[in-house]
Structures are given as structure tokens and as C-alpha cells.
Design a protein around this motif. Sequence first.
Motif, PDB file in Angstrom:
ATOM      1  N   ASP A  32      48.881  28.932  32.119  1.00 20.33           N
ATOM      2  CA  ASP A  32      48.118  29.944  32.860  1.00 20.33           C
ATOM      3  C   ASP A  32      48.070  29.546  34.330  1.00 20.33           C
ATOM      4  O   ASP A  32      47.633  28.433  34.674  1.00 20.33           O
ATOM      5  CB  ASP A  32      46.702  30.030  32.276  1.00 20.33           C
ATOM      6  CG  ASP A  32      45.920  31.225  32.801  1.00 20.33           C
ATOM      7  OD1 ASP A  32      46.227  31.689  33.925  1.00 20.33           O
ATOM      8  OD2 ASP A  32      45.014  31.697  32.103  1.00 20.33           O
ATOM      9  N   THR A  33      48.517  30.438  35.219  1.00 17.97           N
ATOM     10  CA  THR A  33      48.566  30.134  36.659  1.00 17.97           C
ATOM     11  C   THR A  33      47.180  30.087  37.289  1.00 17.97           C
ATOM     12  O   THR A  33      47.015  29.514  38.364  1.00 17.97           O
ATOM     13  CB  THR A  33      49.408  31.195  37.398  1.00 17.97           C
ATOM     14  OG1 THR A  33      48.920  32.505  37.058  1.00 17.97           O
ATOM     15  CG2 THR A  33      50.875  31.095  37.036  1.00 17.97           C
ATOM     16  N   GLN A  34      46.184  30.668  36.639  1.00 20.32           N
ATOM     17  CA  GLN A  34      44.829  30.707  37.209  1.00 20.32           C
ATOM     18  C   GLN A  34      43.940  29.566  36.722  1.00 20.32           C
ATOM     19  O   GLN A  34      43.108  29.067  37.467  1.00 20.32           O
ATOM     20  CB  GLN A  34      44.177  32.054  36.908  1.00 20.32           C
ATOM     21  CG  GLN A  34      44.861  33.210  37.651  1.00 20.32           C
ATOM     22  CD  GLN A  34      44.191  34.546  37.392  1.00 20.32           C
ATOM     23  OE1 GLN A  34      43.954  34.914  36.252  1.00 20.32           O
ATOM     24  NE2 GLN A  34      43.896  35.272  38.448  1.00 20.32           N
ATOM     25  N   THR A  35      44.117  29.154  35.465  1.00 18.77           N
ATOM     26  CA  THR A  35      43.267  28.088  34.913  1.00 18.77           C
ATOM     27  C   THR A  35      44.004  26.757  34.780  1.00 18.77           C
ATOM     28  O   THR A  35      43.369  25.703  34.699  1.00 18.77           O
ATOM     29  CB  THR A  35      42.741  28.497  33.518  1.00 18.77           C
ATOM     30  OG1 THR A  35      43.864  28.679  32.635  1.00 18.77           O
ATOM     31  CG2 THR A  35      41.931  29.780  33.593  1.00 18.77           C
ATOM     32  N   GLY A  36      45.331  26.780  34.724  1.00 18.07           N
ATOM     33  CA  GLY A  36      46.122  25.553  34.549  1.00 18.07           C
ATOM     34  C   GLY A  36      46.247  25.122  33.107  1.00 18.07           C
ATOM     35  O   GLY A  36      46.876  24.098  32.800  1.00 18.07           O
ATOM     36  N   GLU A  37      45.669  25.882  32.171  1.00 18.10           N
ATOM     37  CA  GLU A  37      45.756  25.568  30.744  1.00 18.10           C
ATOM     38  C   GLU A  37      46.821  26.450  30.079  1.00 18.10           C
ATOM     39  O   GLU A  37      47.322  27.390  30.684  1.00 18.10           O
ATOM     40  CB  GLU A  37      44.396  25.812  30.074  1.00 18.10           C
ATOM     41  CG  GLU A  37      43.295  24.929  30.641  1.00 18.10           C
ATOM     42  CD  GLU A  37      41.926  25.278  30.081  1.00 18.10           C
ATOM     43  OE1 GLU A  37      41.845  26.237  29.277  1.00 18.10           O
ATOM     44  OE2 GLU A  37      40.950  24.604  30.461  1.00 18.10           O
ATOM     45  N   LYS A  38      47.137  26.134  28.835  1.00 17.07           N
ATOM     46  CA  LYS A  38      48.123  26.932  28.087  1.00 17.07           C
ATOM     47  C   LYS A  38      47.494  28.262  27.673  1.00 17.07           C
ATOM     48  O   LYS A  38      46.283  28.354  27.458  1.00 17.07           O
ATOM     49  CB  LYS A  38      48.591  26.177  26.833  1.00 17.07           C
ATOM     50  CG  LYS A  38      49.284  24.842  27.115  1.00 17.07           C
ATOM     51  CD  LYS A  38      50.636  25.033  27.749  1.00 17.07           C
ATOM     52  CE  LYS A  38      51.339  23.698  27.971  1.00 17.07           C
ATOM     53  NZ  LYS A  38      52.600  23.847  28.680  1.00 17.07           N
ATOM     54  N   TYR A  39      48.357  29.291  27.568  1.00 14.64           N
ATOM     55  CA  TYR A  39      47.855  30.594  27.106  1.00 14.64           C
ATOM     56  C   TYR A  39      47.451  30.521  25.634  1.00 14.64           C
ATOM     57  O   TYR A  39      48.003  29.728  24.860  1.00 14.64           O
ATOM     58  CB  TYR A  39      48.930  31.668  27.289  1.00 14.64           C
ATOM     59  CG  TYR A  39      49.141  32.074  28.735  1.00 14.64           C
ATOM     60  CD1 TYR A  39      48.149  32.740  29.439  1.00 14.64           C
ATOM     61  CD2 TYR A  39      50.338  31.788  29.387  1.00 14.64           C
ATOM     62  CE1 TYR A  39      48.335  33.105  30.769  1.00 14.64           C
ATOM     63  CE2 TYR A  39      50.535  32.153  30.713  1.00 14.64           C
ATOM     64  CZ  TYR A  39      49.530  32.813  31.394  1.00 14.64           C
ATOM     65  OH  TYR A  39      49.712  33.168  32.711  1.00 14.64           O
ATOM     66  N   LYS A  40      46.499  31.381  25.276  1.00 14.40           N
ATOM     67  CA  LYS A  40      46.029  31.433  23.880  1.00 14.40           C
ATOM     68  C   LYS A  40      47.025  32.180  23.006  1.00 14.40           C
ATOM     69  O   LYS A  40      47.796  33.000  23.499  1.00 14.40           O
ATOM     70  CB  LYS A  40      44.663  32.115  23.824  1.00 14.40           C
ATOM     71  CG  LYS A  40      43.571  31.342  24.538  1.00 14.40           C
ATOM     72  CD  LYS A  40      42.281  32.129  24.566  1.00 14.40           C
ATOM     73  CE  LYS A  40      41.207  31.406  25.373  1.00 14.40           C
ATOM     74  NZ  LYS A  40      39.988  32.216  25.486  1.00 14.40           N
ATOM     75  N   ALA A  41      46.953  31.920  21.726  1.00 17.42           N
ATOM     76  CA  ALA A  41      47.813  32.631  20.759  1.00 17.42           C
ATOM     77  C   ALA A  41      47.383  34.094  20.677  1.00 17.42           C
ATOM     78  O   ALA A  41      46.238  34.445  20.989  1.00 17.42           O
ATOM     79  CB  ALA A  41      47.715  31.966  19.400  1.00 17.42           C
ATOM     80  N   LEU A  42      48.291  34.955  20.247  1.00 16.62           N
ATOM     81  CA  LEU A  42      47.998  36.394  20.135  1.00 16.62           C
ATOM     82  C   LEU A  42      46.998  36.652  19.013  1.00 16.62           C
ATOM     83  O   LEU A  42      46.983  35.939  17.995  1.00 16.62           O
ATOM     84  CB  LEU A  42      49.284  37.174  19.869  1.00 16.62           C
ATOM     85  CG  LEU A  42      50.355  37.136  20.968  1.00 16.62           C
ATOM     86  CD1 LEU A  42      51.601  37.872  20.498  1.00 16.62           C
ATOM     87  CD2 LEU A  42      49.854  37.753  22.267  1.00 16.62           C
ATOM     88  N   HIS A  43      46.169  37.682  19.186  1.00 15.28           N
ATOM     89  CA  HIS A  43      45.207  38.080  18.148  1.00 15.28           C
ATOM     90  C   HIS A  43      45.963  38.861  17.063  1.00 15.28           C
ATOM     91  O   HIS A  43      46.143  40.070  17.152  1.00 15.28           O
ATOM     92  CB  HIS A  43      44.105  38.959  18.747  1.00 15.28           C
ATOM     93  CG  HIS A  43      43.224  38.232  19.707  1.00 15.28           C
ATOM     94  ND1 HIS A  43      42.612  37.036  19.413  1.00 15.28           N
ATOM     95  CD2 HIS A  43      42.841  38.546  20.977  1.00 15.28           C
ATOM     96  CE1 HIS A  43      41.900  36.637  20.449  1.00 15.28           C
ATOM     97  NE2 HIS A  43      42.022  37.529  21.413  1.00 15.28           N
ATOM     98  N   LEU A  44      46.388  38.138  16.024  1.00 18.40           N
ATOM     99  CA  LEU A  44      47.175  38.765  14.952  1.00 18.40           C
ATOM    100  C   LEU A  44      46.365  38.892  13.658  1.00 18.40           C
ATOM    101  O   LEU A  44      46.950  39.021  12.569  1.00 18.40           O
ATOM    102  CB  LEU A  44      48.457  37.954  14.700  1.00 18.40           C
ATOM    103  CG  LEU A  44      49.417  37.840  15.901  1.00 18.40           C
ATOM    104  CD1 LEU A  44      50.590  36.946  15.577  1.00 18.40           C
ATOM    105  CD2 LEU A  44      49.913  39.220  16.342  1.00 18.40           C
ATOM    106  N   LYS A  45      45.042  38.855  13.781  1.00 18.64           N
ATOM    107  CA  LYS A  45      44.189  39.035  12.597  1.00 18.64           C
ATOM    108  C   LYS A  45      43.421  40.345  12.744  1.00 18.64           C
ATOM    109  O   LYS A  45      42.811  40.608  13.777  1.00 18.64           O
ATOM    110  CB  LYS A  45      43.236  37.858  12.450  1.00 18.64           C
ATOM    111  CG  LYS A  45      43.986  36.569  12.086  1.00 18.64           C
ATOM    112  CD  LYS A  45      43.066  35.414  11.900  1.00 18.64           C
ATOM    113  CE  LYS A  45      43.860  34.156  11.512  1.00 18.64           C
ATOM    114  NZ  LYS A  45      43.019  32.984  11.359  1.00 18.64           N
ATOM    115  N   GLU A  46      43.444  41.109  11.663  1.00 16.57           N
ATOM    116  CA  GLU A  46      42.903  42.479  11.710  1.00 16.57           C
ATOM    117  C   GLU A  46      41.405  42.506  11.987  1.00 16.57           C
ATOM    118  O   GLU A  46      40.913  43.423  12.661  1.00 16.57           O
ATOM    119  CB  GLU A  46      43.203  43.175  10.379  1.00 16.57           C
ATOM    120  CG  GLU A  46      43.066  44.679  10.453  1.00 16.57           C
ATOM    121  CD  GLU A  46      43.525  45.366   9.179  1.00 16.57           C
ATOM    122  OE1 GLU A  46      43.164  46.543   9.003  1.00 16.57           O
ATOM    123  OE2 GLU A  46      44.221  44.723   8.368  1.00 16.57           O
TER     124      GLU A  46
END
Length: 472
Positions: A248-262
Motif C-alpha cells: 500500500d503506497t499510503q500506509t506502507g503495509e501489504k494490501y488485504k485479501a479480497l472479501h470472498l465470504k458471502e
Amino acid sequence: MSRRNKKKKGKESGISAKLDAVRKNRKPPPFLSEFDRGVTKKMLRQMWEDEIIGDFDYETNLKMLAKSKKTPADMSDAELKKRLKKFNAWYPGQAREEMVYMLTYWQKRDTQMARLKEACQMGSFGAPEENIHKVRDEQFEKVNQFIRPKYENARACFINLVGFEKTWKEVPKVVLDNCIIVVNAKREWVFFKKETTNKEYRKQKRYDGFDDQFRECLRTKEEQRRLYWFKDKPKFTALSNFLSRQTDTQTGEKYKALHLKEFWWAQSWGGVSHPPRFTKSKDKVVSNYKSGSFDENSVAELIHQSNPNLEPIIEYNDEHRQLFEFEKETNRTRRDLKITYKSKTDKAIEKLLAKRVKMKHFNSANYGQWRGKPTASPIQRTKAKNLDEEDDALLEAAEKEFQEAAKKKKEEELAAKKKKLEDERKLKEEKEKAEAGEGNDSSKMEEEEEEEEKNGEEKATKAKASRKKKKK
């Protein structure tokens, strides 16, 4: 003879007369072989004027010469990579500015001996020796480290390949360098042409118009590991893993996984914290990722809700993120104003809203601010400290300071002397004036005394006269 032939003959005679005039005025060149000098534009021009080569050969050789003499700044990314690989100076994801700098450095270093030889040969025919010394004494500073600008905007994520191809030249270089690309296509549809008439070829046909520069741009994104071909791996779990490897260019952390749960879409989506943006149907998003389809609006909604700092783009414009931030703040402020001012009408609230929230407040989210800025800049190395040079500099500074102090002291003494003389002169003038004033007073007193004596005498004579009259 027809008119057409006469016109042709007239044109030919005019051209031949011009060529004769050029040949007469031309100075003889120094004796150097073509091998030593190399073919130049001037030589080609002379050969064409002398009718050694025809028009077609002249134009063809001129194009070839322009191609061979091309500077690194004029080369395409593919040419730069190819040349740098020969010097073993290329690595995946290298910025264009770095490639241009490195190729210029290696070319200068590689051709130094050839240029020195040419300068020596030209010197033997009367050229100044300075040219030889200039080439001989060339020193090439190599910069190994390049720094990219600090990019703190939401990272652009292009999800439509055809739309991206139409607008990629309008995207600022820094935004393009940091972007992620997720497209509903196979790699072979873009890079490998098939000569079959099957279904695959029909899908590939829409990518035939892509130029080499755009294909090279896609290759660069592959080198940076920021390009995902969805048709090669049509699974959203694989896409989720791909995105979670990016930073993430704004926080410096890795992006979160996609919300794939209904259940997340049933409970969290659509509220105040997660309002809909690209589609208003959660069922559409859920059915899309379950079936492995690639509906662009559903994919954009999925990416945005999972990572708000990613900006899914179907059609690019500089204000894409700025508009979203403006609308988001507008909705939040409108809601707060309605709670605070319950008695006010909607029209009054909109007036207040227009004063409080303006588009210019979100200029920092505009991608256009990066236009014209380089993707990488060299880090200049600081020279190692030389103690002798430092000592000399300190001594020189001390001597300079001493000279300045002596000069200042001398000026002060002169000023004091001048002031003393001025004071003495003023005192003398005042004394003279005082003396002149005393002389004037004494003369006045004498005059007054004389007048008084005269008056007394006159009074005495008058008194005597009056007495005499009385006696008579």
C-alpha cells in the motif's frame, strides 16, 4: 515536343544548374577514409549531390543512419533494454530515466577509444589539440542508485485492457510506474498472434491494433510483477493472493485479501462505513466471484471494498480519485448537517454544504499533480573528505578573517581621526564667532556712551540757556 516533356526538361536543367553551383562552391574535405570517418549525413548529401547515389538510396541510407545514430533519450523502452543487456546493466522493473542514464554512461565509456582515434586523426589535419585532450581526460561518474519519488496517492488499478490502451499515454509517468493492472485477457492474446479461425482467435482480434510501445509497457508491468492476466488464472483466490503481495503506497503495509465470504457482503456492505460505489447490487458481486466471471463493475466494487486505498479504473481521467473523495465527504457532511440543523430545509442545507465542501479541497488526490515529474532521479554521491583540503580551507578562511579584521580596525581608526579633526575645526569656528561677537558688543557700548555724552551735553547747554532767560 509536347508541353509535358518541355516542363520536364526545364525542371532537369534547373536542378542540374543548382547542383553545378553547389559543386563549385564546395570546399575540398580533408583526406580521411570512409572507414575512419564513418558515414555521416553530410557525406550522404555530397554523394547524392554528385549523383553517386539516387533518391531512393539516399532516403533509405538516411533513415538507417538516423536509426543507428539515435540517442538513448530518443530510443523506445525495448531498444534501451536490448542495448543495456549487452553491457549487463539492465534489471527487471528499471525506470526509463535510469535506463537512459546508464546507456549514456556505458556508450560514452565504450566509444572513448574510437572517439580519441578520430580526434587524433582530425588533429593531424589541423584540428585543435584541445579536442584530443577533452576526449582523453573525460571522466565518467557512474551513479548506481536511483530514487523514486514518494508516491502517497491511492494506487491506480486498471481493469479494462482496451480502455487502458486508449488512455495510457495520458496517464502521468509516476502514476503509470506505480499502477497495478488486472485484465480479463490471456497473455498470448496480446503477445502471440495466432493464424487460426477458432474462438480464441476471434477473442484475440480486438488486441491486434496494440502498438509495440503499449506492449512494452505491459512487459514492464510484468517485470514489476504488477500485471495479472485473469483468463490465465480465472480464480479470485489467486487474484486475492496477487493483490496481497503488493504494498500500500499510503500506509506502507501489504494490501488485504479480497472479501470472498458471502456473510461480509450480507452484514457489512452498504452501510455508512462501506457505501456502494460501482454497483448497488451485492448479489451481483457475490455471483460474479463465485462463478469466476469478470464483470468490470463487480470486480471494481470487490477490489475497492476490500482495499479502499486501491483505485479501480475502467476509464482514466486525472480527477477519478478526487471526485470520489469529494462525493464521499459531501455525503458525510450532508448527513451531519441534517442531524445538527433539523429545522432547516434541504435547500438551506445544500447552501451550507456548498460553502463547507469544495472540489479544490481534494487537489492532493488528483493524479494530474504528477504530470511532468520523473519516475526516478539519480542519488549523487558525496565526495570523501580530504583532510589536507579541509586544513587548507580552514587556514584560508582564518587568514581572510584576520585580513578583514585588520581592514575594519584601520577603517575605524581613520574614522576616529577624521571625527577628531572635525570636532577641533568646529570648536575653532565657535571660538572665532564668540570673539567676533564680543568685539561687536564693545563697539556698541562705546557708541551708546558717546550718544549719552552728546545727550548730556545737549541737556546741559539747554539748561544753561533756560537759566539765562530766567535771569533776564
